[in-house]
Design an enzyme around this catalytic site. Structure first.
Site, PDB file in Angstrom:
ATOM      1  N   ASP A   1       0.824  -1.204   0.000  1.00 25.69           N
ATOM      2  CA  ASP A   1       0.000   0.000   0.000  1.00 25.69           C
ATOM      3  C   ASP A   1       0.855   1.249   0.000  1.00 25.69           C
ATOM      4  O   ASP A   1       2.066   1.189  -0.163  1.00 25.69           O
ATOM      5  CB  ASP A   1      -1.023  -0.023   1.139  1.00 25.69           C
ATOM      6  CG  ASP A   1      -0.419  -0.497   2.428  1.00 25.69           C
ATOM      7  OD1 ASP A   1       0.657   0.011   2.770  1.00 25.69           O
ATOM      8  OD2 ASP A   1      -1.014  -1.384   3.078  1.00 25.69           O
TER       9      ASP A   1
ATOM     10  N   LYS B   1      -3.895   2.722   0.456  1.00 30.59           N
ATOM     11  CA  LYS B   1      -5.020   3.592   0.269  1.00 30.59           C
ATOM     12  C   LYS B   1      -4.558   4.957  -0.183  1.00 30.59           C
ATOM     13  O   LYS B   1      -3.601   5.493   0.340  1.00 30.59           O
ATOM     14  CB  LYS B   1      -5.780   3.715   1.589  1.00 30.59           C
ATOM     15  CG  LYS B   1      -4.805   4.073   2.697  1.00 30.59           C
ATOM     16  CD  LYS B   1      -5.424   4.414   4.027  1.00 30.59           C
ATOM     17  CE  LYS B   1      -4.305   5.021   4.859  1.00 30.59           C
ATOM     18  NZ  LYS B   1      -4.628   5.560   6.111  1.00 30.59           N
TER      19      LYS B   1
ATOM     20  N   MET C   1      -2.540   7.902  13.323  1.00 30.38           N
ATOM     21  CA  MET C   1      -3.854   8.206  12.748  1.00 30.38           C
ATOM     22  C   MET C   1      -4.540   9.290  13.565  1.00 30.38           C
ATOM     23  O   MET C   1      -5.737   9.229  13.823  1.00 30.38           O
ATOM     24  CB  MET C   1      -4.723   6.934  12.706  1.00 30.38           C
ATOM     25  CG  MET C   1      -4.077   5.835  11.891  1.00 30.38           C
ATOM     26  SD  MET C   1      -4.945   4.273  12.008  1.00 30.38           S
ATOM     27  CE  MET C   1      -4.500   3.751  13.655  1.00 30.38           C
TER      28      MET C   1
HETATM   29  N1  SAH Z   1       1.973  -0.121  10.961  1.00 31.20           N
HETATM   30  C1  SAH Z   1       2.251   1.278  10.848  1.00 31.20           C
HETATM   31  C2  SAH Z   1       1.068   2.125  11.244  1.00 31.20           C
HETATM   32  C3  SAH Z   1      -0.121   1.952  10.348  1.00 31.20           C
HETATM   33  S1  SAH Z   1      -1.459   2.977  10.760  1.00 31.20           S
HETATM   34  C4  SAH Z   1       3.502   1.608  11.641  1.00 31.20           C
HETATM   35  O1  SAH Z   1       3.973   0.787  12.424  1.00 31.20           O
HETATM   36  O2  SAH Z   1       4.047   2.689  11.464  1.00 31.20           O
HETATM   37  C5  SAH Z   1      -1.189   4.361   9.710  1.00 31.20           C
HETATM   38  C6  SAH Z   1      -0.684   5.535  10.508  1.00 31.20           C
HETATM   39  O3  SAH Z   1       0.690   5.372  10.758  1.00 31.20           O
HETATM   40  C7  SAH Z   1      -0.787   6.849   9.819  1.00 31.20           C
HETATM   41  O4  SAH Z   1      -2.068   7.420   9.937  1.00 31.20           O
HETATM   42  C8  SAH Z   1       0.235   7.672  10.559  1.00 31.20           C
HETATM   43  O5  SAH Z   1      -0.249   8.095  11.805  1.00 31.20           O
HETATM   44  C9  SAH Z   1       1.292   6.640  10.826  1.00 31.20           C
HETATM   45  N2  SAH Z   1       2.382   6.666   9.842  1.00 31.20           N
HETATM   46  C10 SAH Z   1       2.783   5.673   9.029  1.00 31.20           C
HETATM   47  N3  SAH Z   1       3.850   6.044   8.307  1.00 31.20           N
HETATM   48  C11 SAH Z   1       4.132   7.300   8.685  1.00 31.20           C
HETATM   49  C12 SAH Z   1       5.145   8.236   8.332  1.00 31.20           C
HETATM   50  N4  SAH Z   1       6.071   7.950   7.430  1.00 31.20           N
HETATM   51  N5  SAH Z   1       5.155   9.445   8.939  1.00 31.20           N
HETATM   52  C13 SAH Z   1       4.215   9.763   9.856  1.00 31.20           C
HETATM   53  N6  SAH Z   1       3.254   8.913  10.223  1.00 31.20           N
HETATM   54  C14 SAH Z   1       3.201   7.710   9.661  1.00 31.20           C
END
Ligand code: SAH
Length: 537
Positions: free
Chosen positions: A53, A75, A200
């Protein structure tokens, strides 16, 4: 052994239904492609199918075999490419047809990634799976903003909490949303740890800030939002619980972003490191043969630049189908020197030797010269220590520094069809016999030219790099010469490339004198730290 004495054993896995392939739930890390784990890379390397994704960096797909099926499942902002139940079904279906499947997920697969749900679905169907943890954005986005989530002077604990945007409810296919919503206890969340990291949490920021203050966290508590953390487009907004909503709105912070609440945010001022370098956020066009682009791109990305790969040339077999090269290789022992001028020359010679069932021993007593650092590296990889490597990589220097008189010597130069004649001509003039044989051919690659032209017209490229004269010529042929705005920095890897650039494009702004990728990156950093070009996005 009685039942009571039986050691605890995990429940047996459901029976593997008939040769199903394994599903690897792989954490892609937060964005910076260097933050993928070695286990993740190994899983990608054996994938038949990759399901990914938008939070996984696109360059990670390059670790999968060319033939692997690549499926994007969203998404994109609010639009959802594929709902979760369909992703689950897709993983199962591909695995059941015997494929090795990599489910590449942003950050860590088990941190709000619904990796748990995917694993559960597979487990119930007896499909084998492996979980490869990843670097979670909760910690990495903070780190790339210069914020340590713990610090002995300020925070002895941190908690990762969902901000529970509407997005999240929608994504979870309705199932977990209600339950999770019901379980939220702000009195507990507010004091769950010294540092609170919300994922999020952009849309719900007003609620988060209000609830934390309601439950006793000081309005002066520092808060940072890190948008697209670890990416070249990373942006950071800093405020306090009292004003962060306003700050984030003014800065137009959008998902994906992590919200960090706690005293540790103050450390950013001193520890900020990633978003300060001269190449940070700069969009750099990398014009190289497809096979060679990655070394330069990797270095640029490590410095926070966005490397846009535009391969202007493609390496193909020479027009004679290697006839001349094969013939010369049959007589390898008759040469005094074999002179390699590129890594491509090395790889093609080795390939042709292998085709003929031979190896490096065929060089016999012939000495070997390497022109260029990459050429030397390619030889060393194959167990060869070149007898001569000039300190400068232009033909004139090679001739001047050569360790023995050229007169009467026999030279073999396997190289690109269209290279300069200076080197062989000078040796011939000195009384040597020089066989120049085509080892490969560089052909024009026009794919992507329209896109590059558009980026140039929009001023969306900060830098264009050229790593050889042929990349300049091919760029001009594919894209044209009139379109480069004066604000775009043109960088050449060395004096010859710069000369070509001057003749058919324009005066380059940067010329590296080391004639290496390192030298080019170094020269570019120096130049960009003097004069900022495009506004940060
Ligand atoms: N599994 C992921 C989180 C998935 S939920 C992890 O461990 O990072 C998706 C959320 O992750 C986004 O809404 C945001 O809050 C955060 N996120 C993921 N990648 C990001 C990035 N590069 N910078 C800031 N927030 C990020």
């Amino acid at each position: 052994m009685s039942e009571e004495e039986a050691p605890p054993v995990p429940p047996p896995p459901a029976p593997n239904n008939g040769g199903a392939g394994t599903v690897f739930l792989v954490g892609a890390g937060p964005g910076d492609p260097g933050l993928l784990t070695l286990a993740g890379r190994a899983a990608l390397a054996r994938a038949d199918v990759v399901v990914y994704d938008r939070l996984a960096h696109p360059s990670l797909l390059g670790h999968a075999p060319e033939r692997a099926e690549r499926i994007f499942v969203g998404k994109e902002a609010q639009r959802h490419a594929l709902p979760q139940p369909e992703i689950n079904a897709l993983l199962a279906e591909r695995a059941q047809s015997g494929k090795t499947v990599v489910r590449l997920k942003g950050g860590d697969p088990f941190v709000f990634g619904r990796g748990g749900e995917e694993a559960e679905y597979l487990q119930k169907r007896g499909i084998p799976f492996v979980v490869v943890p990843g670097v979670t954005s909760a910690i990495a986005a903070a780190a790339y903003a210069g914020i340590p989530v713990t610090h002995r002077d300020a925070a002895s604990s941190f908690a990762v909490v969902t901000g529970h945007e509407r997005d999240d409810a929608r994504e979870s296919g309705g199932r977990a949303a209600g339950g999770a919503e019901g379980r939220r206890r702000w009195d507990r969340i507010a004091w769950a740890a010294d540092t609170l990291v919300f994922l999020m949490g952009v849309e719900a920021l007003p609620e988060i800030a209000a609830r934390l203050m309601e439950n006793g966290r000081e309005p002066t508590t520092p808060v940072a939002l890190v948008e697209w953390g670890t990416w070249p487009r990373q942006r950071v907004a800093v405020g306090t619980l009292a004003d962060i909503v306003e700050v984030a709105r003014a800065e137009k912070i959008k998902p994906p972003a992590v919200t960090i609440v706690g005293e540790v945010v103050r450390w950013r001022e001193a520890l900020r490191w990633f978003d300060t370098g001269p190449l940070f956020g700069k969009r750099v066009l990398v014009t190289r043969a497809r096979e060679q682009a990655s070394a330069l791109s990797e270095q640029l990305r490590a410095l926070g630049a966005e490397a846009v790969e535009f391969p202007t040339i493609r390496i193909e077999p020479p027009a004679d189908g290697f006839a001349a090269l094969d013939e010369a290789l049959r007589r390898l022992q008759s040469y005094d020197w074999v002179v390699f001028t590129s890594a491509n020359g090395v790889s093609h010679v080795w390939e042709r030797l292998a085709q003929a069932g031979r190896d490096a021993r065929s060089f016999g007593t012939a000495k070997i010269a390497a022109i260029g650092a990459a050429t030397e590296a390619a030889l060393r990889e194959r167990g060869i220590r070149p007898d001569f490597v000039p300190t400068e990589f232009v033909a004139e220097a090679v001739v001047a520094q050569f360790p023995e008189p050229a007169a009467g010597k026999r030279f073999l130069i396997p190289r690109a069809v269209e290279a300069r004649e200076t080197l062989p001509d000078t040796w011939r003039a000195a009384g040597a016999t020089v066989d120049v044989v085509p080892a490969y051919r560089t052909v024009l690659e026009t794919e992507g030219a329209a896109q590059v032209r558009e980026m140039l017209e929009n001023g969306a490229l900060d830098v264009i790099t050229f790593t050889s004269s042929s990349t300049v010529r091919n760029f001009v042929e594919a894209v044209g010469s009139a379109v480069i705005p004066s604000t775009t920095v043109v960088a050449a890897i060395g004096p010859i490339t710069a000369q070509t650039c001057r003749e058919i494009l324009r005066e380059p702004d940067v010329t590296a004198d080391a004639y290496t990728i390192d030298g080019l990156v170094q020269a570019l950093s120096t130049r960009l730290s003097l004069a900022p070009t495009r506004e940060a996005p």
